[in-house]
Design a protein around this motif. Sequence first.
Motif, short mmCIF file in Angstrom:
data_model
loop_
_atom_site.label_atom_id
_atom_site.label_comp_id
_atom_site.label_asym_id
_atom_site.label_seq_id
_atom_site.Cartn_x
_atom_site.Cartn_y
_atom_site.Cartn_z
N ILE A 145 -53.58 -15.36 -13.10
CA ILE A 145 -52.45 -14.63 -12.53
C ILE A 145 -51.84 -13.73 -13.60
CG2 ILE A 145 -50.23 -14.86 -11.37
CD1 ILE A 145 -51.15 -17.55 -10.34
N THR A 146 -51.74 -12.44 -13.29
CA THR A 146 -51.26 -11.44 -14.25
C THR A 146 -49.93 -10.85 -13.79
OG1 THR A 146 -52.39 -9.62 -13.14
CG2 THR A 146 -53.68 -10.89 -14.74
N TYR A 147 -49.37 -10.00 -14.68
CA TYR A 147 -48.13 -9.30 -14.32
C TYR A 147 -48.35 -8.40 -13.11
CZ TYR A 147 -45.87 -10.81 -18.64
OH TYR A 147 -45.30 -11.56 -19.64
N ARG A 148 -49.55 -7.85 -12.97
CA ARG A 148 -49.83 -6.99 -11.81
C ARG A 148 -49.71 -7.78 -10.51
NH1 ARG A 148 -52.20 -2.15 -11.32
NH2 ARG A 148 -52.93 -2.19 -13.49
N HIS A 149 -50.22 -9.01 -10.51
CA HIS A 149 -50.10 -9.85 -9.32
C HIS A 149 -48.64 -10.10 -8.96
CE1 HIS A 149 -54.31 -11.46 -10.40
NE2 HIS A 149 -54.43 -10.68 -9.34
N LEU A 150 -47.82 -10.36 -9.98
CA LEU A 150 -46.42 -10.71 -9.74
C LEU A 150 -45.59 -9.52 -9.31
CD1 LEU A 150 -44.14 -12.83 -9.89
CD2 LEU A 150 -43.86 -12.20 -12.29
N LEU A 151 -45.84 -8.36 -9.90
CA LEU A 151 -44.99 -7.19 -9.68
C LEU A 151 -45.50 -6.27 -8.57
CD1 LEU A 151 -44.27 -6.31 -13.43
CD2 LEU A 151 -42.91 -7.73 -11.87
N SER A 152 -46.67 -6.55 -8.02
CA SER A 152 -47.21 -5.69 -6.98
C SER A 152 -46.46 -5.89 -5.68
CB SER A 152 -48.70 -6.00 -6.78
OG SER A 152 -49.21 -5.27 -5.68
N ASN A 153 -46.29 -4.79 -4.94
CA ASN A 153 -45.67 -4.86 -3.62
C ASN A 153 -46.69 -5.06 -2.51
OD1 ASN A 153 -42.99 -4.48 -4.49
ND2 ASN A 153 -43.32 -2.26 -4.66
N VAL A 181 -53.82 -11.01 1.70
CA VAL A 181 -54.33 -12.37 1.90
C VAL A 181 -55.01 -12.91 0.66
CG1 VAL A 181 -54.56 -12.10 4.39
CG2 VAL A 181 -56.45 -11.41 2.90
N ARG A 182 -55.35 -12.06 -0.31
CA ARG A 182 -55.96 -12.51 -1.56
C ARG A 182 -54.94 -12.70 -2.68
NH1 ARG A 182 -61.62 -11.72 -2.30
NH2 ARG A 182 -62.66 -11.01 -0.40
N ASP A 183 -53.66 -12.58 -2.36
CA ASP A 183 -52.62 -12.73 -3.37
C ASP A 183 -52.67 -14.15 -3.95
OD1 ASP A 183 -50.20 -13.02 -4.79
OD2 ASP A 183 -49.26 -11.49 -3.56
N PRO A 184 -52.81 -14.30 -5.27
CA PRO A 184 -52.90 -15.65 -5.86
C PRO A 184 -51.60 -16.43 -5.81
CG PRO A 184 -52.85 -13.99 -7.58
CD PRO A 184 -52.96 -13.24 -6.29
N LEU A 185 -50.48 -15.76 -5.51
CA LEU A 185 -49.19 -16.44 -5.39
C LEU A 185 -48.80 -16.67 -3.93
CD1 LEU A 185 -47.21 -14.59 -8.21
CD2 LEU A 185 -48.12 -16.91 -8.28
N VAL A 187 -43.17 -6.15 -18.38
CA VAL A 187 -44.37 -6.42 -19.15
C VAL A 187 -44.03 -6.31 -20.65
CG1 VAL A 187 -46.76 -5.73 -19.59
CG2 VAL A 187 -45.78 -5.48 -17.29
N PRO A 188 -44.31 -7.35 -21.44
CA PRO A 188 -44.00 -7.28 -22.88
C PRO A 188 -44.73 -6.11 -23.56
CG PRO A 188 -44.57 -9.52 -22.20
CD PRO A 188 -44.90 -8.63 -21.06
N PRO A 189 -44.09 -5.49 -24.52
CA PRO A 189 -44.75 -4.36 -25.19
C PRO A 189 -46.00 -4.76 -25.96
CG PRO A 189 -42.69 -4.97 -26.29
CD PRO A 189 -42.73 -5.74 -25.02
N ASP A 190 -46.09 -6.04 -26.37
CA ASP A 190 -47.26 -6.47 -27.12
C ASP A 190 -48.31 -7.12 -26.23
OD1 ASP A 190 -45.71 -8.61 -26.46
OD2 ASP A 190 -45.95 -9.66 -28.37
N ALA A 191 -48.19 -6.96 -24.91
CA ALA A 191 -49.18 -7.53 -24.01
C ALA A 191 -50.54 -6.89 -24.27
CB ALA A 191 -48.77 -7.31 -22.56
N PRO A 192 -51.58 -7.70 -24.48
CA PRO A 192 -52.87 -7.13 -24.89
C PRO A 192 -53.49 -6.19 -23.86
CG PRO A 192 -53.08 -9.46 -24.32
CD PRO A 192 -51.62 -9.16 -24.36
N ASN A 193 -53.32 -6.50 -22.58
CA ASN A 193 -53.94 -5.68 -21.53
C ASN A 193 -52.90 -4.99 -20.65
OD1 ASN A 193 -56.58 -6.46 -22.33
ND2 ASN A 193 -56.31 -8.39 -21.19
N GLY A 194 -51.69 -4.84 -21.16
CA GLY A 194 -50.65 -4.19 -20.38
C GLY A 194 -50.30 -5.01 -19.14
N ILE A 195 -50.21 -4.32 -18.01
CA ILE A 195 -49.81 -4.99 -16.77
C ILE A 195 -50.86 -5.97 -16.29
CG2 ILE A 195 -50.79 -3.29 -15.17
CD1 ILE A 195 -48.20 -3.59 -13.52
N ASP A 196 -52.10 -5.84 -16.77
CA ASP A 196 -53.17 -6.77 -16.39
C ASP A 196 -53.25 -7.97 -17.31
OD1 ASP A 196 -54.16 -5.33 -14.13
OD2 ASP A 196 -55.05 -3.89 -15.51
N SER A 197 -52.27 -8.15 -18.18
CA SER A 197 -52.23 -9.31 -19.06
C SER A 197 -51.80 -10.54 -18.29
CB SER A 197 -51.26 -9.06 -20.23
OG SER A 197 -51.64 -7.91 -20.96
N PRO A 198 -52.33 -11.74 -18.66
CA PRO A 198 -51.92 -12.97 -17.96
C PRO A 198 -50.46 -13.27 -18.19
CG PRO A 198 -53.94 -13.28 -19.24
CD PRO A 198 -53.38 -11.96 -19.66
#
Length: 687
Positions: free
Chosen positions: A22-30, A34-38, A185-196
Amino acid sequence: MSYWKGKARANKDDFDDLNPIITYRHLLSNNLGVRDPLRVIALCDSDAFYAACEQVRLGIDPALPLVVQQWDSLIAVNYPARKYGISRMDKIRDAKKRCPDLVVVHVATFKEGEAEPGYWENPDTLTHKVSLDHYRRESMKVIQMFKDGLPSGEIEKASIDEAFIDFTRPVREELLKRFPHLATVPPDAPNGIDSPLPPPPPILWEGLGTVVPVHPPKESSRRSSPVAEDVNGVNSTEAKPSNTEFEVDEEGVAESDDSTTWHDVALSIAAELMLRIREEIRAKLGYTTSAGLARNKFLAKLTASYKKPMNQVDHPAKRRDSELSEADAIPEGTYIIRFLGGKLGKALAEEYDVSTVGDLLTINLEEMQRKFGEDSIWVYEILRGIDRSEVKEKPAVTKSMLASKNLPRPITNASQGYHWIRVLAAELALRLNEAREDNTALWPKTIVLHIRQGYETFRSKQTPFPFTKNVTVDVIASFGDKLWKELVGTGSSTPFKITNVQLSFSGIGTMESGQRRIEGFLPSRPSSEAQSTSEPGPAASKPPSTLKRKRSPSDAVEARRTSNQSDNSPDAGNAKGGVERDVRHSFLCEKCGERIWLGGSDAARDGDADGGHLLAAALDDAIREDALAALRLEHADFHFAQELAAAADEDVPKRVIRPVDRPAPTGKKKKKQKTGDGGIAKFFSKK
């Protein structure tokens, strides 16, 4: 419904989304699909709903055994009565033998001559018809409480006592409130919004219901598994013995358990919301409920029936794959899994010689597709607890309403049918009037009568159902009687045995304002007031003050101006009896210079007080404007029709927009077509 469409073959890689990181993209996406992990879905089921409705209606102690009777059978048994071994398969006499103190309530019934169903002392199936309207109303109250408690959630009514609830969006909102640091999303996130996402906090499940253990006891019997019970076709509404249930994981997920996911956090939040709504329903309506929460609708349905009554079960996402494999042997002659019956279920059992659900998990997907085609993908998913069907709110307005009666004694004479027409009409009138309380513009387009003889197919007749201000049993029955005469006849020359009669509305929708008659714009008045306006004498010379809004100075100026302009017009005189009209209920046509009044064309132009200004004066401002707008459009169409007639050929006499005795002569004969070369030759000029 399977997620798959078309005939493309699936493979194991298509199911990688079942346990994603689960990444920041999953959490912040609008885009919450049906495939949403949350994703969190719940099924809430009212406990012994019909019996509970009668217990609340009568104010009976919930601890007393109670059953709801329909003729000689039972349609609902509350949980105290089930302790005596009473089930819905029993006859009423057998139930009373098992429990002499049993409270028996016969379901409400319609009878001829009554506009509403009642609880009669000795209802007779030969003259009465069962009514479930009380349960339907109470069900809508429960659904409304779900909607009020979860404004951003999605509610799908599954049946009269069940509803699916999509908690995904309200849980997402609550998750960001409790953990605001996840919104950025933290500035030091390794993959940006796709970071876990960072590791979740520990969860204490105490007080949130029963949690299905991730690793169930290996000695659990087939009856101890909620899935095994559903697999073997046990009615999910029946009570389960307490000594056969899973052990409750009261301690929850330990802090050292690194397998905790953010979906577990989302599930715990949904469990809190579900508990709150269930408690509000119990406190306000008096009904107890049971609920199951899981990743999808299929697992929510299974877990909801696991620990009843008055409980809820939380199903962690990581429990999904192991759950079905724990089911023990399936008795011979039963289906492999619920909803998997018929030819496909039998073919799977015979092809692979399986006796447990776990045996089917060993079958390769490609092998299953090769032998059973596209349908096998749905089987592959369900066996692993995968369900990608959506929770969709059903429209509040149904397209049809049906009242039906299976006749214990067949109709053999045409005259016998009119009794049942009135009984069915009473049910339709009640349901339509209740639906129109929320939407007064609701109306069916068609009324349909269906009859059946024995096991033959239905025969039917239908007719348009015109708008009527007051819907009564007599109005509906008059149309039903007409259809009955057309379908059955009036005599007994043709032998018949009608065993089922149905009366229904179809094409129910919302009417537009232009479809209403003029009386639809008028507020109702007491009969005494209406009578006083029509009596002769001094009082009739002036309309009652309550029917006319006090005129402002600007209205008076406009009235004087219009009066001066139209002194010589045909309708400029006062109405009969010396009543002055209010120009606010008219408009001046720019094309013909005539003032057009509300209240009926003939009465208004003649100045009849009852037909013109009195009706118009009863309109309030908003309704008057709607009526005037419709009148302007109608008058504009009249001028448009005249212009079309005037634009005809000069040699053709001017058309009159009214019926004529015979068509006017045109004065010109049609030219005969020249006979000559046809086809493509006519496109070439002669040389």
